[in-house]
Design a protein around this motif. Structure first.
Motif, PDB file in Angstrom:
ATOM      1  N   GLN A 208       5.606  -6.675  10.565  1.00 25.53           N
ATOM      2  CA  GLN A 208       5.021  -6.603   9.225  1.00 25.53           C
ATOM      3  C   GLN A 208       4.621  -5.169   8.886  1.00 25.53           C
ATOM      4  OE1 GLN A 208       5.007  -9.033   7.168  1.00 25.53           O
ATOM      5  NE2 GLN A 208       3.766  -8.238   5.490  1.00 25.53           N
ATOM      6  N   HIS A 209       4.076  -4.479   9.875  1.00 22.61           N
ATOM      7  CA  HIS A 209       3.699  -3.081   9.675  1.00 22.61           C
ATOM      8  C   HIS A 209       4.925  -2.238   9.339  1.00 22.61           C
ATOM      9  CE1 HIS A 209       1.579   0.732  10.295  1.00 22.61           C
ATOM     10  NE2 HIS A 209       2.630   1.108  11.022  1.00 22.61           N
ATOM     11  N   ASN A 210       6.026  -2.430  10.073  1.00 25.64           N
ATOM     12  CA  ASN A 210       7.253  -1.683   9.805  1.00 25.64           C
ATOM     13  C   ASN A 210       7.782  -1.975   8.409  1.00 25.64           C
ATOM     14  OD1 ASN A 210       7.190  -0.611  12.398  1.00 25.64           O
ATOM     15  ND2 ASN A 210       8.544  -2.175  13.242  1.00 25.64           N
TER      16      ASN A 210
ATOM     17  N   ILE B  85      15.064  -4.254   8.949  1.00 30.03           N
ATOM     18  CA  ILE B  85      14.098  -3.180   9.158  1.00 30.03           C
ATOM     19  C   ILE B  85      12.862  -3.625   9.931  1.00 30.03           C
ATOM     20  CG2 ILE B  85      14.838  -1.986   7.063  1.00 30.03           C
ATOM     21  CD1 ILE B  85      12.315  -2.995   5.681  1.00 30.03           C
ATOM     22  N   LEU B  86      12.786  -4.892  10.302  1.00 24.37           N
ATOM     23  CA  LEU B  86      11.584  -5.400  10.953  1.00 24.37           C
ATOM     24  C   LEU B  86      11.258  -4.675  12.252  1.00 24.37           C
ATOM     25  CD1 LEU B  86      11.942  -9.257  10.427  1.00 24.37           C
ATOM     26  CD2 LEU B  86      10.410  -7.679   9.218  1.00 24.37           C
ATOM     27  N   ASP B  87      12.271  -4.269  12.987  1.00 24.31           N
ATOM     28  CA  ASP B  87      12.041  -3.623  14.284  1.00 24.31           C
ATOM     29  C   ASP B  87      12.310  -2.123  14.247  1.00 24.31           C
ATOM     30  OD1 ASP B  87      11.323  -6.012  15.716  1.00 24.31           O
ATOM     31  OD2 ASP B  87      13.422  -6.613  15.588  1.00 24.31           O
ATOM     32  N   ILE B  88      12.303  -1.517  13.065  1.00 21.79           N
ATOM     33  CA  ILE B  88      12.489  -0.073  12.929  1.00 21.79           C
ATOM     34  C   ILE B  88      11.115   0.594  12.947  1.00 21.79           C
ATOM     35  CG2 ILE B  88      13.445   1.795  11.549  1.00 21.79           C
ATOM     36  CD1 ILE B  88      15.535  -0.121  12.668  1.00 21.79           C
TER      37      ILE B  88
ATOM     38  N   SER C 130       0.840  -1.188   0.000  1.00 25.27           N
ATOM     39  CA  SER C 130       0.000   0.000   0.000  1.00 25.27           C
ATOM     40  C   SER C 130       0.872   1.233   0.000  1.00 25.27           C
ATOM     41  CB  SER C 130      -0.897   0.006   1.244  1.00 25.27           C
ATOM     42  OG  SER C 130      -1.677  -1.172   1.318  1.00 25.27           O
ATOM     43  N   THR C 131       0.281   2.369  -0.330  1.00 23.18           N
ATOM     44  CA  THR C 131       1.022   3.619  -0.259  1.00 23.18           C
ATOM     45  C   THR C 131       1.182   4.024   1.191  1.00 23.18           C
ATOM     46  OG1 THR C 131      -0.942   5.008  -0.372  1.00 23.18           O
ATOM     47  CG2 THR C 131       0.035   4.315  -2.466  1.00 23.18           C
ATOM     48  N   SER C 132       2.101   4.957   1.439  1.00 23.18           N
ATOM     49  CA  SER C 132       2.326   5.401   2.816  1.00 23.18           C
ATOM     50  C   SER C 132       1.085   6.074   3.389  1.00 23.18           C
ATOM     51  CB  SER C 132       3.518   6.364   2.867  1.00 23.18           C
ATOM     52  OG  SER C 132       3.276   7.491   2.038  1.00 23.18           O
ATOM     53  N   LYS C 133       0.261   6.700   2.543  1.00 23.50           N
ATOM     54  CA  LYS C 133      -0.966   7.336   3.029  1.00 23.50           C
ATOM     55  C   LYS C 133      -1.973   6.286   3.504  1.00 23.50           C
ATOM     56  CE  LYS C 133      -0.642  11.545   0.233  1.00 23.50           C
ATOM     57  NZ  LYS C 133      -1.292  12.357  -0.813  1.00 23.50           N
ATOM     58  N   ASP C 134      -2.027   5.157   2.757  1.00 23.33           N
ATOM     59  CA  ASP C 134      -2.933   4.088   3.167  1.00 23.33           C
ATOM     60  C   ASP C 134      -2.522   3.520   4.508  1.00 23.33           C
ATOM     61  OD1 ASP C 134      -4.349   4.353   0.821  1.00 23.33           O
ATOM     62  OD2 ASP C 134      -3.139   2.872  -0.247  1.00 23.33           O
ATOM     63  N   ILE C 135      -1.213   3.315   4.686  1.00 21.53           N
ATOM     64  CA  ILE C 135      -0.729   2.758   5.948  1.00 21.53           C
ATOM     65  C   ILE C 135      -0.906   3.748   7.074  1.00 21.53           C
ATOM     66  CG2 ILE C 135       1.340   1.934   7.131  1.00 21.53           C
ATOM     67  CD1 ILE C 135       2.273   0.773   4.506  1.00 21.53           C
ATOM     68  N   GLU C 136      -0.690   5.032   6.789  1.00 19.90           N
ATOM     69  CA  GLU C 136      -0.802   6.059   7.818  1.00 19.90           C
ATOM     70  C   GLU C 136      -2.210   6.109   8.380  1.00 19.90           C
ATOM     71  OE1 GLU C 136       0.632   8.866  10.346  1.00 19.90           O
ATOM     72  OE2 GLU C 136       1.772   7.740   8.849  1.00 19.90           O
ATOM     73  N   SER C 137      -3.215   5.880   7.521  1.00 24.36           N
ATOM     74  CA  SER C 137      -4.603   5.961   7.973  1.00 24.36           C
ATOM     75  C   SER C 137      -4.951   4.864   8.964  1.00 24.36           C
ATOM     76  CB  SER C 137      -5.542   5.876   6.769  1.00 24.36           C
ATOM     77  OG  SER C 137      -5.435   4.616   6.144  1.00 24.36           O
ATOM     78  N   THR C 138      -4.188   3.749   8.957  1.00 19.91           N
ATOM     79  CA  THR C 138      -4.468   2.647   9.873  1.00 19.91           C
ATOM     80  C   THR C 138      -3.601   2.690  11.120  1.00 19.91           C
ATOM     81  OG1 THR C 138      -2.860   1.199   8.799  1.00 19.91           O
ATOM     82  CG2 THR C 138      -5.101   1.201   7.920  1.00 19.91           C
ATOM     83  N   ASN C 139      -2.719   3.687  11.193  1.00 23.31           N
ATOM     84  CA  ASN C 139      -1.792   3.780  12.327  1.00 23.31           C
ATOM     85  C   ASN C 139      -2.382   4.700  13.387  1.00 23.31           C
ATOM     86  OD1 ASN C 139       0.490   3.580  13.910  1.00 23.31           O
ATOM     87  ND2 ASN C 139       1.536   5.259  12.852  1.00 23.31           N
ATOM     88  N   ASN C 140      -3.080   4.127  14.351  1.00 26.86           N
ATOM     89  CA  ASN C 140      -3.747   4.910  15.386  1.00 26.86           C
ATOM     90  C   ASN C 140      -2.744   5.320  16.451  1.00 26.86           C
ATOM     91  OD1 ASN C 140      -6.258   4.549  14.170  1.00 26.86           O
ATOM     92  ND2 ASN C 140      -6.494   2.533  15.134  1.00 26.86           N
TER      93      ASN C 140
END
Length: 298
Positions: free
Chosen positions: A81-83, A116-119, A26-36
């Motif tokens: 996975q999120h990172n 990068i998994l834990d970044i 997904s784009t960074s905007k899509d991921i950002e919307s799910t990051n509460n």
């Protein structure tokens, strides 16, 4: 015969992502919307938040310790996975229009993904995303040693590297970046009387403290000791490039040795990723320090 490169940088990145976790990104905007994000609270609230992030559960009679452990591991995998997906998505934004016909080394890419998994820090994620985009554009640009150095770097050390980048310049004779801070003159009767055989500028006044320099040395971004140039004869021409400013001068004193900090190979690879901001006060202080040693052109 010239190989035709039919894939764009973003297309290559999408292919790499698919080989890593079996789907597009997904784009960074899509991921950002799910990051509460969570609001800051008192100590107990922050403690509960951190405990929840770690997967530890308090006062839960419904789950036994094995179930709690499984839940913690599941949360860890989801966070990793999120990172991974977030950095991949950000790399899309940094991909250049033109790329090399050579593919990214699969072993390099696998180690990149593992590292990068834990970044989770947003600013550090941007650095990693820039590295991936740069490697896609020019495979071999970033060594595995540099990746492991960056993995060890804290956000505080990244800020120290940013401050160092703001004071870095290059010469026409040697394009490797360095931070000038002083000079040494060979002893003479006049210099012994005047006490002007050595002089330094305080880099702390311009944002780079000595503890920061030591930390950059410790993680392998700066050489572990200050460097001295060869003896500069009177009349030698100097051509320095500081950010977008060209500084041309002529050595007007005999037997002068300049002192500077120099980046290691890993430091030199990471430096272009930063947006260096010129410090005019540092330039003026350096010129004033060297006023009797180097005659700079106006």
């Amino acid at each position: 015969m010239v190989k035709v490169n039919s894939l764009s940088a973003q297309q290559r990145l999408l292919q790499l992502a698919k080989t890593q976790f079996g789907a597009g990104i997904s784009t960074s905007k899509d991921i950002e919307s799910t990051n509460n994000t969570q609001d800051q609270g008192q100590f107990s609230d922050k403690h509960q938040q951190l405990a929840a992030r770690s997967g530890a559960i308090f006062n839960s009679a419904s789950l036994n310790i094995n179930q709690r452990a499984e839940r913690r591991l599941q949360m860890q995998r989801e966070r990793q996975q999120h990172n991974l997906e977030r950095i991949m998505a950000q790399a899309l934004e940094y991909c250049p229009e033109s790329v090399s016909a050579q593919d990214v080394d699969p072993d390099w890419f696998q180690q990149f993904c593992d590292l990068i998994l834990d970044i989770s820090n947003t600013n550090m994620q941007h650095l990693w995303a820039k590295i991936l985009a740069g490697e896609i554009a020019t495979p071999g640009k970033f060594s595995l040693k540099t990746l492991h150095t960056l993995k060890r770097m804290s956000y505080k050390e990244a800020m120290a590297l940013q401050q160092a980048a703001n004071l870095s310049c290059r010469t026409r004779q040697d394009p490797s970046a360095r931070i000038y801070f002083g000079y040494i003159s060979r002893p003479s009767l006049w210099r012994l009387l005047t006490g002007r055989s050595r002089a330094v500028v305080n880099l702390n006044q311009f944002g780079l403290s000595y503890p920061q320099i030591l930390s950059l040395m410790d993680i392998g971004l700066l050489h572990s000791s200050e460097i001295e140039s060869g003896t500069l004869p009177a009349g030698q021409q100097l051509n320095w490039q500081y950010q977008q400013l060209s500084m041309n001068g002529t050595v007007c004193s005999k037997d002068v040795v300049l002192q500077y900090y120099k980046y290691t190979a890993s430091g030199a690879e990471l430096l272009p990723l930063l947006n260096a901001q010129p410090n005019q006060q540092y330039v003026e202080a350096l010129k004033q320090l060297l006023v009797n040693i180097i005659r700079f052109a106006p």
